[in-house]
Design an enzyme around this catalytic site. Sequence first.
Site, PDB file in Angstrom:
ATOM      1  N   ASP A  43       0.838  -1.201   0.000  1.00  0.00           N
ATOM      2  CA  ASP A  43       0.000   0.000   0.000  1.00  0.00           C
ATOM      3  C   ASP A  43       0.875   1.254   0.000  1.00  0.00           C
ATOM      4  O   ASP A  43       0.385   2.371  -0.146  1.00  0.00           O
ATOM      5  CB  ASP A  43      -1.024  -0.004   1.149  1.00  0.00           C
ATOM      6  CG  ASP A  43      -0.386   0.036   2.519  1.00  0.00           C
ATOM      7  OD1 ASP A  43       0.859  -0.075   2.615  1.00  0.00           O
ATOM      8  OD2 ASP A  43      -1.134   0.166   3.520  1.00  0.00           O
ATOM      9  N   SER A  44       2.208   1.062   0.103  1.00  0.00           N
ATOM     10  CA  SER A  44       3.155   2.169  -0.067  1.00  0.00           C
ATOM     11  C   SER A  44       2.973   2.829  -1.434  1.00  0.00           C
ATOM     12  O   SER A  44       3.379   3.968  -1.629  1.00  0.00           O
ATOM     13  CB  SER A  44       4.596   1.665   0.073  1.00  0.00           C
ATOM     14  OG  SER A  44       4.812   0.541  -0.764  1.00  0.00           O
ATOM     15  N   ASP A  82      -1.190  -6.201  -0.644  1.00  0.00           N
ATOM     16  CA  ASP A  82      -1.250  -5.558   0.681  1.00  0.00           C
ATOM     17  C   ASP A  82      -2.677  -5.059   0.921  1.00  0.00           C
ATOM     18  O   ASP A  82      -3.194  -4.259   0.131  1.00  0.00           O
ATOM     19  CB  ASP A  82      -0.267  -4.377   0.667  1.00  0.00           C
ATOM     20  CG  ASP A  82       0.220  -4.018   2.046  1.00  0.00           C
ATOM     21  OD1 ASP A  82      -0.172  -4.686   3.021  1.00  0.00           O
ATOM     22  OD2 ASP A  82       1.025  -3.056   2.138  1.00  0.00           O
ATOM     23  N   LYS A 111      -1.297  -9.431   2.707  1.00  0.00           N
ATOM     24  CA  LYS A 111      -0.603  -8.990   3.926  1.00  0.00           C
ATOM     25  C   LYS A 111      -1.563  -8.172   4.782  1.00  0.00           C
ATOM     26  O   LYS A 111      -2.284  -7.321   4.259  1.00  0.00           O
ATOM     27  CB  LYS A 111       0.637  -8.163   3.586  1.00  0.00           C
ATOM     28  CG  LYS A 111       1.367  -7.662   4.840  1.00  0.00           C
ATOM     29  CD  LYS A 111       2.755  -7.130   4.538  1.00  0.00           C
ATOM     30  CE  LYS A 111       2.761  -5.725   3.989  1.00  0.00           C
ATOM     31  NZ  LYS A 111       2.184  -4.713   4.892  1.00  0.00           N
ATOM     32  N   GLU A 113      -1.761  -5.964   8.613  1.00  0.00           N
ATOM     33  CA  GLU A 113      -0.925  -5.355   9.658  1.00  0.00           C
ATOM     34  C   GLU A 113      -1.495  -5.625  11.050  1.00  0.00           C
ATOM     35  O   GLU A 113      -2.721  -5.613  11.247  1.00  0.00           O
ATOM     36  CB  GLU A 113      -0.836  -3.839   9.437  1.00  0.00           C
ATOM     37  CG  GLU A 113      -0.032  -3.474   8.209  1.00  0.00           C
ATOM     38  CD  GLU A 113       0.248  -1.981   8.088  1.00  0.00           C
ATOM     39  OE1 GLU A 113      -0.035  -1.227   9.053  1.00  0.00           O
ATOM     40  OE2 GLU A 113       0.746  -1.566   7.035  1.00  0.00           O
ATOM     41  N   GLU A 181       9.026  -4.642  10.921  1.00  0.00           N
ATOM     42  CA  GLU A 181       9.429  -3.323  10.424  1.00  0.00           C
ATOM     43  C   GLU A 181       9.966  -2.442  11.546  1.00  0.00           C
ATOM     44  O   GLU A 181       9.358  -2.351  12.628  1.00  0.00           O
ATOM     45  CB  GLU A 181       8.228  -2.641   9.729  1.00  0.00           C
ATOM     46  CG  GLU A 181       8.594  -1.256   9.180  1.00  0.00           C
ATOM     47  CD  GLU A 181       7.626  -0.714   8.139  1.00  0.00           C
ATOM     48  OE1 GLU A 181       6.696  -1.437   7.738  1.00  0.00           O
ATOM     49  OE2 GLU A 181       7.813   0.443   7.745  1.00  0.00           O
TER      50      GLU A 181
HETATM   51  O1  KIV Z   1       3.471  -1.098   1.772  1.00  0.00           O
HETATM   52  C1  KIV Z   1       4.631  -1.551   1.777  1.00  0.00           C
HETATM   53  O2  KIV Z   1       5.380  -1.349   0.829  1.00  0.00           O
HETATM   54  C2  KIV Z   1       5.028  -2.332   2.959  1.00  0.00           C
HETATM   55  C3  KIV Z   1       6.444  -2.662   3.257  1.00  0.00           C
HETATM   56  C4  KIV Z   1       6.605  -3.836   4.136  1.00  0.00           C
HETATM   57  C5  KIV Z   1       7.506  -2.479   2.328  1.00  0.00           C
HETATM   58  O3  KIV Z   1       4.184  -2.682   3.708  1.00  0.00           O
END
Ligand code: KIV
Length: 278
Positions: A43-44, A82, A111, A113, A181
């Site tokens: 999500d970056s 993500d 992924k 969080e 992280e």
């Molecule tokens: O969104 C992202 O790029 C991440 C990192 C772990 C690089 O969550």
Amino acid sequence: MKTVNTFQKLKDNNEKITMLTAYDYSTAQVLEEAGIDGILVGDSLAMVALGYENTYNITIDEMLIFVKAVAKGAKNSFIIGDMPFMSYNLSIEQGLENASKMIKAGASGVKLEGCNEHILKLVKRCTESGIPVLGHLGFTPQLMNTIGGHKIQGKTSEKTEEILMSAKKLEEAGCFAVVLELMPAESAKYITENLNIPTIGIGAGIHCSGQIVVIDDILGKFTDFTPKFVKKYADIHHTVLSAAEKYIKEVKDEIFPSEKESFELDKKESEKLCCSTK
Ligand code: KIV
């Protein structure tokens, strides 16, 4: 073909796992060619590809566009989608539905969080439904407001134990690996050594089972800020800048396009055009 099993095999063989983010078709192609073990459509991308100030405003529908592009470019890679902010926090059904959208778009897993009762339940339901889940602990950007900014996590032995406990719960719930992280290398080492599943570090030192970084950071796309944990392997900003400047100059000076880059008209047709000039 890289799969979820690749990660555990690499960890068991004491070989480091390599991950990078990618957000588009051509970058995904290059990463697959390079032999990366896993690609995260992070999500970056909200910040590095769309210019948002943070990751809060990217939606699942926006993420899916990028997941589809990456999946098309890297057909044999293990791709993680993500899950963006609030796309899995409202209910198990909401999380499961959005995770399944990621898989339908071409991701091999998702992924999530953090670690709380809801996340643990969701990890279990996703895994049982055939959706591999990568956990994410330590600094978790989607919880930045409650954490109080970009803060290094696990700075004491107590805090490190807490992260390890969360990681163990995620492992038990079915996560195939967990991102760590922004934490001291010693803390990440302790967590890695006490887990069966691999850890993937970002700003967490050398001892994790593998590493991940945002691709734009290692390519040097931005010049304003480079996090301490990033090493630049290229200087794309200046490469693109210099190419664009040369292009602009050559177009202005009528150097580009030359004959070499132009198509020729048939001689007869050319003569006709000359004769018919008004
Ligand atoms: O969104 C992202 O790029 C991440 C990192 C772990 C690089 O969550």
